[in-house]
Design a protein around this motif. Structure first.
Motif, PDB file in Angstrom:
ATOM      1  N   ALA A 124      36.498  60.162 -11.700  1.00 35.68           N
ATOM      2  CA  ALA A 124      37.229  60.688 -10.544  1.00 35.68           C
ATOM      3  C   ALA A 124      36.266  61.045  -9.414  1.00 35.68           C
ATOM      4  O   ALA A 124      36.524  60.739  -8.240  1.00 35.68           O
ATOM      5  CB  ALA A 124      38.036  61.918 -10.959  1.00 35.68           C
ATOM      6  N   ASP A 127      34.922  57.882  -7.729  1.00 31.92           N
ATOM      7  CA  ASP A 127      35.877  57.259  -6.804  1.00 31.92           C
ATOM      8  C   ASP A 127      35.705  57.820  -5.391  1.00 31.92           C
ATOM      9  O   ASP A 127      35.728  57.085  -4.400  1.00 31.92           O
ATOM     10  CB  ASP A 127      37.314  57.508  -7.268  1.00 31.92           C
ATOM     11  CG  ASP A 127      37.744  56.557  -8.378  1.00 31.92           C
ATOM     12  OD1 ASP A 127      36.950  55.671  -8.757  1.00 31.92           O
ATOM     13  OD2 ASP A 127      38.880  56.721  -8.875  1.00 31.92           O
ATOM     14  N   HIS A 128      35.533  59.129  -5.301  1.00 28.76           N
ATOM     15  CA  HIS A 128      35.419  59.771  -3.989  1.00 28.76           C
ATOM     16  C   HIS A 128      34.075  59.442  -3.343  1.00 28.76           C
ATOM     17  O   HIS A 128      34.000  59.237  -2.128  1.00 28.76           O
ATOM     18  CB  HIS A 128      35.614  61.273  -4.132  1.00 28.76           C
ATOM     19  CG  HIS A 128      36.074  61.938  -2.872  1.00 28.76           C
ATOM     20  ND1 HIS A 128      37.068  61.418  -2.070  1.00 28.76           N
ATOM     21  CD2 HIS A 128      35.649  63.075  -2.253  1.00 28.76           C
ATOM     22  CE1 HIS A 128      37.252  62.210  -1.024  1.00 28.76           C
ATOM     23  NE2 HIS A 128      36.398  63.209  -1.103  1.00 28.76           N
ATOM     24  N   ASP A 131      34.292  55.922  -1.975  1.00 32.89           N
ATOM     25  CA  ASP A 131      35.120  55.909  -0.776  1.00 32.89           C
ATOM     26  C   ASP A 131      34.326  56.389   0.445  1.00 32.89           C
ATOM     27  O   ASP A 131      34.220  55.694   1.456  1.00 32.89           O
ATOM     28  CB  ASP A 131      36.340  56.803  -1.017  1.00 32.89           C
ATOM     29  CG  ASP A 131      37.308  56.842   0.155  1.00 32.89           C
ATOM     30  OD1 ASP A 131      37.033  56.215   1.195  1.00 32.89           O
ATOM     31  OD2 ASP A 131      38.349  57.510   0.042  1.00 32.89           O
ATOM     32  N   GLY A 142      40.770  61.420   0.367  1.00 31.84           N
ATOM     33  CA  GLY A 142      40.282  60.057   0.452  1.00 31.84           C
ATOM     34  C   GLY A 142      41.009  59.244   1.511  1.00 31.84           C
ATOM     35  O   GLY A 142      42.028  59.671   2.052  1.00 31.84           O
ATOM     36  N   SER A 146      44.389  60.347  -1.180  1.00 33.02           N
ATOM     37  CA  SER A 146      44.283  61.017  -2.478  1.00 33.02           C
ATOM     38  C   SER A 146      43.555  62.340  -2.344  1.00 33.02           C
ATOM     39  O   SER A 146      42.608  62.485  -1.556  1.00 33.02           O
ATOM     40  CB  SER A 146      43.530  60.122  -3.479  1.00 33.02           C
ATOM     41  OG  SER A 146      42.182  59.922  -3.078  1.00 33.02           O
ATOM     42  N   ASP A 150      44.961  63.973  -7.578  1.00 32.84           N
ATOM     43  CA  ASP A 150      45.318  62.552  -7.720  1.00 32.84           C
ATOM     44  C   ASP A 150      44.199  61.776  -8.402  1.00 32.84           C
ATOM     45  O   ASP A 150      44.450  60.965  -9.301  1.00 32.84           O
ATOM     46  CB  ASP A 150      45.588  61.942  -6.347  1.00 32.84           C
ATOM     47  CG  ASP A 150      46.702  62.651  -5.601  1.00 32.84           C
ATOM     48  OD1 ASP A 150      47.755  62.880  -6.210  1.00 32.84           O
ATOM     49  OD2 ASP A 150      46.504  62.991  -4.417  1.00 32.84           O
ATOM     50  N   ARG A 151      42.967  62.014  -7.972  1.00 33.27           N
ATOM     51  CA  ARG A 151      41.841  61.260  -8.526  1.00 33.27           C
ATOM     52  C   ARG A 151      41.592  61.619  -9.990  1.00 33.27           C
ATOM     53  O   ARG A 151      41.315  60.748 -10.821  1.00 33.27           O
ATOM     54  CB  ARG A 151      40.590  61.499  -7.681  1.00 33.27           C
ATOM     55  CG  ARG A 151      40.702  60.939  -6.262  1.00 33.27           C
ATOM     56  CD  ARG A 151      39.399  61.037  -5.507  1.00 33.27           C
ATOM     57  NE  ARG A 151      39.019  62.400  -5.181  1.00 33.27           N
ATOM     58  CZ  ARG A 151      39.385  63.038  -4.076  1.00 33.27           C
ATOM     59  NH1 ARG A 151      40.187  62.445  -3.181  1.00 33.27           N
ATOM     60  NH2 ARG A 151      38.974  64.280  -3.829  1.00 33.27           N
ATOM     61  N   ARG A 154      44.085  60.096 -12.500  1.00 27.48           N
ATOM     62  CA  ARG A 154      43.950  58.654 -12.760  1.00 27.48           C
ATOM     63  C   ARG A 154      43.296  58.405 -14.118  1.00 27.48           C
ATOM     64  O   ARG A 154      43.499  57.354 -14.727  1.00 27.48           O
ATOM     65  CB  ARG A 154      43.064  58.003 -11.695  1.00 27.48           C
ATOM     66  CG  ARG A 154      43.635  57.919 -10.308  1.00 27.48           C
ATOM     67  CD  ARG A 154      42.560  57.449  -9.329  1.00 27.48           C
ATOM     68  NE  ARG A 154      43.036  57.501  -7.945  1.00 27.48           N
ATOM     69  CZ  ARG A 154      42.234  57.429  -6.886  1.00 27.48           C
ATOM     70  NH1 ARG A 154      40.927  57.296  -7.061  1.00 27.48           N
ATOM     71  NH2 ARG A 154      42.748  57.485  -5.672  1.00 27.48           N
TER      72      ARG A 154
END
Length: 228
Positions: A124, A127-128, A131, A142, A146, A150-151, A154
């Protein structure tokens, strides 16, 4: 201009690794292997493992962390500028007042349970980083709108509570943690509260480049977390 920027980035990364190595070699006051909960994790970089170690040093003995690492920076302020060793001067909003308040709070803080890395939270966080390393944006939202919840969701299921700390810049793991602990200009000291929240037992960390701040680090916390 592009060549000058590239040269500056190279110099910053060299300083980053030279100073980080020096910091690690001289850090002889903390020898409890139990604090290094990420040592055998194969999905984290060495820098990311060191972030978790710094958080556990802080949580296991907040007063010692304040006295060993934060209080010595008191004489590195010149008015509102903090001259962190090896880094460019940082202009602060509160000056040394924020540091002194942090030291005072940590000296009163009781030891807390250490935290353990889990893969889903690291994914998670990654992901950020991915991004914002492309977009150059900052903050907790994000490009896909998100938020931290949310992240995190996932990749698994969490219990009790979640939170996220993000640092931009910082040449060593210790500096990253210290700046978030001081939390200059943050009214509610939210980053510090996350580091010191007794409910957190798990963490995910991811680091990467950033177009404007050279580096960034995302730390996602959860009470408990079960990866999918």
């Amino acid at each position: 201009m592009a060549k000058e920027k590239t040269f500056l980035l190279v110099v910053l990364f060299l300083l980053h690794f030279l100073l980080w190595g020096s910091e690690t070699e001289n850090d002889s006051g903390w020898k409890d292997a139990k604090l290094n909960t990420a040592s055998s994790i194969n999905f984290l970089s060495t820098f990311e493992k060191e972030i978790i170690l710094e958080i556990n040093k802080l949580r296991s003995n907040p007063a010692k962390y304040a006295n060993d690492y934060i209080l010595p920076l008191q004489n590195k302020y010149k008015k509102k500028y903090l001259h962190y060793p090896g880094d460019f001067p940082l202009i602060t909003k509160e000056g040394v007042k924020a540091l002194n308040e942090c030291v005072s709070e940590l000296r009163k803080q009781k030891p807390l349970p250490i935290i353990y890395p889990v893969k889903g939270l690291c994914q998670a966080a990654a992901d950020h980083v991915k991004d914002q390393s492309r977009s150059g944006k900052t903050g907790h939202v994000g490009r896909d709108r998100s938020k931290v919840r949310d992240r995190i969701e996932r990749y698994g299921e969490w219990e009790t509570r979640i939170a996220e700390n993000i640092a931009y810049g910082g040449i060593t793991p210790q500096q990253v943690v210290i700046y978030l602990l001081i939390d200059d200009g943050i009214h509610d000291r939210g980053h510090r509260k996350n580091f010191l929240h007794p409910d957190f037992k798990t963490v995910g960390v991811a680091t990467g480049g950033h177009p404007h701040y050279v580096t960034m680090c995302v730390m996602d916390f959860a009470g408990l977390f079960r990866s999918f």
